[in-house]
Write an enzyme that holds these catalytic residues in place. Structure first.
Site, PDB file in Angstrom:
ATOM      1  N   GLY A 170       0.821  -1.208   0.000  1.00  0.00           N
ATOM      2  CA  GLY A 170       0.000   0.000   0.000  1.00  0.00           C
ATOM      3  C   GLY A 170       0.855   1.258   0.000  1.00  0.00           C
ATOM      4  N   PHE A 171       0.219   2.371   0.293  1.00  0.00           N
ATOM      5  CA  PHE A 171       0.858   3.689   0.212  1.00  0.00           C
ATOM      6  C   PHE A 171       2.030   3.823   1.205  1.00  0.00           C
ATOM      7  N   GLY A 218       3.115   1.567   3.578  1.00  0.00           N
ATOM      8  CA  GLY A 218       3.903   0.339   3.715  1.00  0.00           C
ATOM      9  C   GLY A 218       4.947   0.212   2.621  1.00  0.00           C
ATOM     10  N   LYS A 251      -2.679  -8.641   0.867  1.00  0.00           N
ATOM     11  CA  LYS A 251      -3.845  -9.255   0.218  1.00  0.00           C
ATOM     12  C   LYS A 251      -4.051  -8.713  -1.191  1.00  0.00           C
ATOM     13  N   ILE A 258      -3.962 -11.098   6.352  1.00  0.00           N
ATOM     14  CA  ILE A 258      -3.516 -11.171   7.760  1.00  0.00           C
ATOM     15  C   ILE A 258      -4.563 -11.850   8.645  1.00  0.00           C
ATOM     16  N   THR A 270      -3.451   5.311  14.005  1.00  0.00           N
ATOM     17  CA  THR A 270      -3.766   6.613  13.400  1.00  0.00           C
ATOM     18  C   THR A 270      -4.228   7.630  14.433  1.00  0.00           C
ATOM     19  N   ASP A 271      -4.073   8.897  14.087  1.00  0.00           N
ATOM     20  CA  ASP A 271      -4.602   9.998  14.911  1.00  0.00           C
ATOM     21  C   ASP A 271      -6.123   9.918  15.060  1.00  0.00           C
ATOM     22  N   GLU A 272      -6.785   9.222  14.113  1.00  0.00           N
ATOM     23  CA  GLU A 272      -8.255   9.210  14.129  1.00  0.00           C
ATOM     24  C   GLU A 272      -8.819   8.485  15.342  1.00  0.00           C
ATOM     25  N   TYR A 327     -14.046   3.204  10.356  1.00  0.00           N
ATOM     26  CA  TYR A 327     -12.594   3.041  10.158  1.00  0.00           C
ATOM     27  C   TYR A 327     -11.841   3.286  11.461  1.00  0.00           C
ATOM     28  N   ALA A 344     -12.396   0.620  14.090  1.00  0.00           N
ATOM     29  CA  ALA A 344     -11.647  -0.619  13.825  1.00  0.00           C
ATOM     30  C   ALA A 344     -10.176  -0.434  14.201  1.00  0.00           C
ATOM     31  N   LYS A 345      -9.626   0.745  13.896  1.00  0.00           N
ATOM     32  CA  LYS A 345      -8.220   0.995  14.250  1.00  0.00           C
ATOM     33  C   LYS A 345      -8.048   1.021  15.772  1.00  0.00           C
ATOM     34  N   LEU A 396      -8.042  12.773  -0.211  1.00  0.00           N
ATOM     35  CA  LEU A 396      -8.200  14.187  -0.587  1.00  0.00           C
ATOM     36  C   LEU A 396      -7.121  14.693  -1.553  1.00  0.00           C
ATOM     37  N   PRO A 421     -14.676  17.775  -5.215  1.00  0.00           N
ATOM     38  CA  PRO A 421     -15.786  17.774  -4.248  1.00  0.00           C
ATOM     39  C   PRO A 421     -15.320  18.056  -2.816  1.00  0.00           C
TER      40      PRO A 421
HETATM   41  P1  NAD Z   1      -3.451   1.695   1.896  1.00  0.00           P
HETATM   42  O1  NAD Z   1      -4.919   1.483   1.802  1.00  0.00           O
HETATM   43  O2  NAD Z   1      -2.738   2.439   0.836  1.00  0.00           O
HETATM   44  O3  NAD Z   1      -2.714   0.277   2.024  1.00  0.00           O
HETATM   45  C1  NAD Z   1      -3.211  -0.787   2.788  1.00  0.00           C
HETATM   46  C2  NAD Z   1      -2.518  -2.060   2.309  1.00  0.00           C
HETATM   47  O4  NAD Z   1      -2.974  -3.141   3.127  1.00  0.00           O
HETATM   48  C3  NAD Z   1      -2.834  -2.427   0.861  1.00  0.00           C
HETATM   49  O5  NAD Z   1      -1.657  -2.849   0.209  1.00  0.00           O
HETATM   50  C4  NAD Z   1      -3.811  -3.591   0.999  1.00  0.00           C
HETATM   51  O6  NAD Z   1      -3.774  -4.492  -0.092  1.00  0.00           O
HETATM   52  C5  NAD Z   1      -3.325  -4.232   2.286  1.00  0.00           C
HETATM   53  N1  NAD Z   1      -4.351  -5.002   2.986  1.00  0.00           N
HETATM   54  C6  NAD Z   1      -5.633  -4.618   3.274  1.00  0.00           C
HETATM   55  N2  NAD Z   1      -6.258  -5.611   3.948  1.00  0.00           N
HETATM   56  C7  NAD Z   1      -5.358  -6.615   4.078  1.00  0.00           C
HETATM   57  C8  NAD Z   1      -5.399  -7.898   4.699  1.00  0.00           C
HETATM   58  N3  NAD Z   1      -6.517  -8.332   5.291  1.00  0.00           N
HETATM   59  N4  NAD Z   1      -4.289  -8.659   4.684  1.00  0.00           N
HETATM   60  C9  NAD Z   1      -3.163  -8.233   4.068  1.00  0.00           C
HETATM   61  N5  NAD Z   1      -3.061  -7.042   3.472  1.00  0.00           N
HETATM   62  C10 NAD Z   1      -4.144  -6.242   3.475  1.00  0.00           C
HETATM   63  O7  NAD Z   1      -3.234   2.353   3.326  1.00  0.00           O
HETATM   64  P2  NAD Z   1      -2.111   3.365   3.841  1.00  0.00           P
HETATM   65  O8  NAD Z   1      -2.609   4.739   3.665  1.00  0.00           O
HETATM   66  O9  NAD Z   1      -0.799   2.962   3.309  1.00  0.00           O
HETATM   67  O10 NAD Z   1      -2.164   3.054   5.407  1.00  0.00           O
HETATM   68  C11 NAD Z   1      -1.325   2.067   5.973  1.00  0.00           C
HETATM   69  C12 NAD Z   1      -1.593   1.998   7.458  1.00  0.00           C
HETATM   70  O11 NAD Z   1      -1.355   3.271   8.043  1.00  0.00           O
HETATM   71  C13 NAD Z   1      -3.044   1.645   7.812  1.00  0.00           C
HETATM   72  O12 NAD Z   1      -3.018   0.784   8.921  1.00  0.00           O
HETATM   73  C14 NAD Z   1      -3.671   2.979   8.168  1.00  0.00           C
HETATM   74  O13 NAD Z   1      -4.708   2.810   9.113  1.00  0.00           O
HETATM   75  C15 NAD Z   1      -2.478   3.700   8.780  1.00  0.00           C
HETATM   76  N6  NAD Z   1      -2.500   5.170   8.677  1.00  0.00           N
HETATM   77  C16 NAD Z   1      -2.694   5.789   7.482  1.00  0.00           C
HETATM   78  C17 NAD Z   1      -2.649   7.178   7.420  1.00  0.00           C
HETATM   79  C18 NAD Z   1      -2.856   7.915   6.127  1.00  0.00           C
HETATM   80  O14 NAD Z   1      -3.017   9.146   6.149  1.00  0.00           O
HETATM   81  N7  NAD Z   1      -2.857   7.257   4.982  1.00  0.00           N
HETATM   82  C19 NAD Z   1      -2.420   7.916   8.575  1.00  0.00           C
HETATM   83  C20 NAD Z   1      -2.234   7.238   9.790  1.00  0.00           C
HETATM   84  C21 NAD Z   1      -2.253   5.864   9.816  1.00  0.00           C
HETATM   85  O1  TDX Z   2     -13.538  14.100  -1.672  1.00  0.00           O
HETATM   86  C1  TDX Z   2     -13.127  14.495  -0.559  1.00  0.00           C
HETATM   87  N1  TDX Z   2     -13.483  15.746  -0.134  1.00  0.00           N
HETATM   88  C2  TDX Z   2     -13.101  16.246   1.076  1.00  0.00           C
HETATM   89  O2  TDX Z   2     -13.463  17.384   1.421  1.00  0.00           O
HETATM   90  C3  TDX Z   2     -12.293  13.693   0.295  1.00  0.00           C
HETATM   91  C4  TDX Z   2     -11.862  12.314  -0.128  1.00  0.00           C
HETATM   92  C5  TDX Z   2     -11.917  14.217   1.512  1.00  0.00           C
HETATM   93  N2  TDX Z   2     -12.321  15.451   1.907  1.00  0.00           N
HETATM   94  C6  TDX Z   2     -11.917  15.954   3.241  1.00  0.00           C
HETATM   95  C7  TDX Z   2     -12.244  15.005   4.394  1.00  0.00           C
HETATM   96  C8  TDX Z   2     -11.139  15.311   5.386  1.00  0.00           C
HETATM   97  O3  TDX Z   2     -11.491  16.436   6.175  1.00  0.00           O
HETATM   98  O4  TDX Z   2     -10.492  16.065   3.245  1.00  0.00           O
HETATM   99  C9  TDX Z   2      -9.953  15.678   4.514  1.00  0.00           C
HETATM  100  C10 TDX Z   2      -8.986  14.530   4.293  1.00  0.00           C
HETATM  101  O5  TDX Z   2      -9.742  13.419   3.869  1.00  0.00           O
HETATM  102  P1  TDX Z   2      -9.063  12.001   3.556  1.00  0.00           P
HETATM  103  O6  TDX Z   2      -7.974  12.181   2.568  1.00  0.00           O
HETATM  104  O7  TDX Z   2     -10.169  11.039   3.245  1.00  0.00           O
HETATM  105  O8  TDX Z   2      -8.364  11.692   4.964  1.00  0.00           O
HETATM  106  P2  TDX Z   2      -8.933  11.516   6.451  1.00  0.00           P
HETATM  107  O9  TDX Z   2     -10.377  11.189   6.451  1.00  0.00           O
HETATM  108  O10 TDX Z   2      -8.509  12.728   7.229  1.00  0.00           O
HETATM  109  O11 TDX Z   2      -8.112  10.198   6.916  1.00  0.00           O
HETATM  110  C11 TDX Z   2      -6.720  10.052   6.579  1.00  0.00           C
HETATM  111  O12 TDX Z   2      -5.903  10.340   7.690  1.00  0.00           O
HETATM  112  C12 TDX Z   2      -5.887   9.427   8.755  1.00  0.00           C
HETATM  113  C13 TDX Z   2      -6.434   8.648   6.066  1.00  0.00           C
HETATM  114  O13 TDX Z   2      -7.247   8.350   4.939  1.00  0.00           O
HETATM  115  C14 TDX Z   2      -6.581   7.622   7.142  1.00  0.00           C
HETATM  116  O14 TDX Z   2      -6.220   6.323   6.650  1.00  0.00           O
HETATM  117  C15 TDX Z   2      -5.671   8.005   8.272  1.00  0.00           C
HETATM  118  O15 TDX Z   2      -5.802   7.117   9.357  1.00  0.00           O
END
Ligand code: NAD
Ligand code: TDX
Length: 364
Positions: A17-18, A20, A41, A71, A144-146, A168, A171-172, A208, A223
């Site tokens: 993923g992103f 990882g 997966k 997993i 996550t901060d969420e 979401y 679950a975290k 976003l 949007p």
């Molecule tokens: P992502 O959605 O880009 O990647 C998730 C990866 O997990 C994908 O490669 C997917 O195929 C894999 N995956 C999903 N379910 C699976 C399973 N059951 N078994 C094995 N692999 C599986 O997500 P990301 O943005 O890279 O986030 C990675 C981690 O960081 C997540 O745990 C997310 O909660 C956490 N996180 C993300 C952000 C953010 O802003 N993106 C911020 C804080 C924490």
């Molecule tokens: O179309 C959109 N329009 C919009 O206004 C989308 C997709 C988002 N938004 C807003 C919602 C949020 O206030 O932008 C902000 C950021 O949205 P996302 O990119 O969906 O992130 P967020 O909901 O803040 O969650 C992200 O940060 C914490 C990650 O997706 C999570 O995986 C991480 O845990």
């Protein structure tokens, strides 16, 4: 129990993923002998192309293995955990809007999946106790901060209560609490990071920043939910991955570490900056119906991680500019990432919102 150092064998779940894949590319790029097995997966969000740099480099490829699997499947996890010095768990369904539409997959991976990882860790810790392996593996759970919920004022510290507000985030939080319970009950070597909103290359175009950059490149509407004054603290993906590697190596077992970003901005401010970088007009922005239960603000205190010696390196303006350039230069990647159920998801999430949208007031 010793934190893994150079030369260790890491099991990285969700490594395609992103965040990882950034962790894998960066750790392998250190060329310090570390071996990595990715278990992923390959959901709609996982993409083996994200690991192409590693697989194409003979020296890195010799230290790398990829296993497609879940997993939440004990038979996939157990043998990989047996061969690992540490498990870094990125695997999750990660998009809040999708969790509002269909929560089930979030619970399966975020709760059942984390439970399976913990059972494997527990079995390996017992094996170490019997002298069947030299050390018990460490688990780093990426959270996550969420989990703190919406924070109107101040900054969350690690001891604050968890108050998740989306499926979401719930679950975290549940995954984290299982990690905590297994640490307390079975004495497992586990650490948790709570990362801030992350951005950078290879970010799935549902989120976003990449959604707005890629839509703007196509002159499609952007949007913006509600008034667009929600606040997020943006963290560059290389800093998030670096902080995770730092906590893996130096974090104290049982501890939780916030990983804050380097710029707290409203969504409007972010959109204004990315449009300026793209040379696209504000008139693309549409005010649409808000996300249900939309968290107004996330903000975390980073003192605990700072005391461990970590500092972020990438400022937001520099990071956003290089991210926009990356999307310009990787059109084939982001078009291909809009695969699987993308069209159906986009229609479900945005069709009615856009049909009932209005021009967004110019950014103040
Ligand atoms: P992502 O959605 O880009 O990647 C998730 C990866 O997990 C994908 O490669 C997917 O195929 C894999 N995956 C999903 N379910 C699976 C399973 N059951 N078994 C094995 N692999 C599986 O997500 P990301 O943005 O890279 O986030 C990675 C981690 O960081 C997540 O745990 C997310 O909660 C956490 N996180 C993300 C952000 C953010 O802003 N993106 C911020 C804080 C924490
Ligand atoms: O179309 C959109 N329009 C919009 O206004 C989308 C997709 C988002 N938004 C807003 C919602 C949020 O206030 O932008 C902000 C950021 O949205 P996302 O990119 O969906 O992130 P967020 O909901 O803040 O969650 C992200 O940060 C914490 C990650 O997706 C999570 O995986 C991480 O845990």
């Amino acid at each position: 129990m010793t934190a893994p150092g150079p030369g260790a064998h890491l099991l990285v779940s969700g490594g395609a993923g992103f965040i990882g894949s950034c962790f894998v590319r960066d750790v392998m790029g250190r060329r310090d002998g570390t071996r990595i097995t990715v278990l992923d997966k390959l959901t709609y969000a996982g993409n083996r192309v994200n690991l192409g740099e590693v697989e194409a480099d003979p020296e890195m490829a010799a230290r790398f293995a990829f296993v497609q699997g879940d997993i939440a499947d004990p038979s996939a996890v157990a043998p990989l955990a047996a061969a690992a010095d540490a498990i870094v768990n990125f695997a999750a369904e990660s998009h809040v809007d999708r969790s509002i539409l269909e929560p089930a997959a979030f619970l399966r991976t975020g709760v059942d999946g984390v439970h399976v990882l913990l059972e494997a860790l527990r079995a390996e810790t017992e094996r170490a106790g019997r002298g069947e392996r030299s050390l018990a593996p460490r688990l780093l759970q990426v959270s996550t901060d969420e989990v703190y919920g919406s924070v109107d004022e101040g900054r969350s510290v690690e001891a604050d209560p968890l108050a998740p507000r989306s499926p979401y985030a719930a679950a975290k939080a549940a995954g984290e609490l299982l990690v905590r319970a297994y640490r307390v009950t079975y004495g497992l070597d586990a650490v948790t990071t709570r990362g801030s909103n992350t951005y950078g290359p290879y970010h799935h175009p549902e989120k976003l920043i990449p959604l707005f950059v890629t839509n703007a490149l196509d002159d499609l509407p952007l949007p913006l939910y509600g008034d667009g004054l929600q606040r997020r603290d943006w963290l560059h993906v290389s800093d998030h991955a670096g902080a995770i590697a730092h906590v893996l190596a130096h974090g104290v077992a049982g501890e939780v570490y916030n990983v804050p970003g380097s710029a707290e901005l409203t969504n409007r401010e972010v959109v204004e900056r990315l449009l300026a970088l793209l040379g696209k007009p504000w008139s693309l922005v549409r005010t649409v119906a808000d996300r249900p239960g939309h968290d107004r603000r996330y903000a975390m205190d980073g003192a605990h991680l700072g005391a461990l010696g970590w500092v972020n390196r990438v400022g937001f303006d520099e990071g956003l500019a290089s991210t926009v350039t990356w999307y310009r230069e990787h059109e084939s990647w982001w078009r291909a990432a809009r695969r699987g159920d993308w069209d159906a998801y986009y229609a479900r999430q945005y069709a009615e919102r856009l049909a009932t949208s209005s021009a967004a007031d110019a950014n103040p």
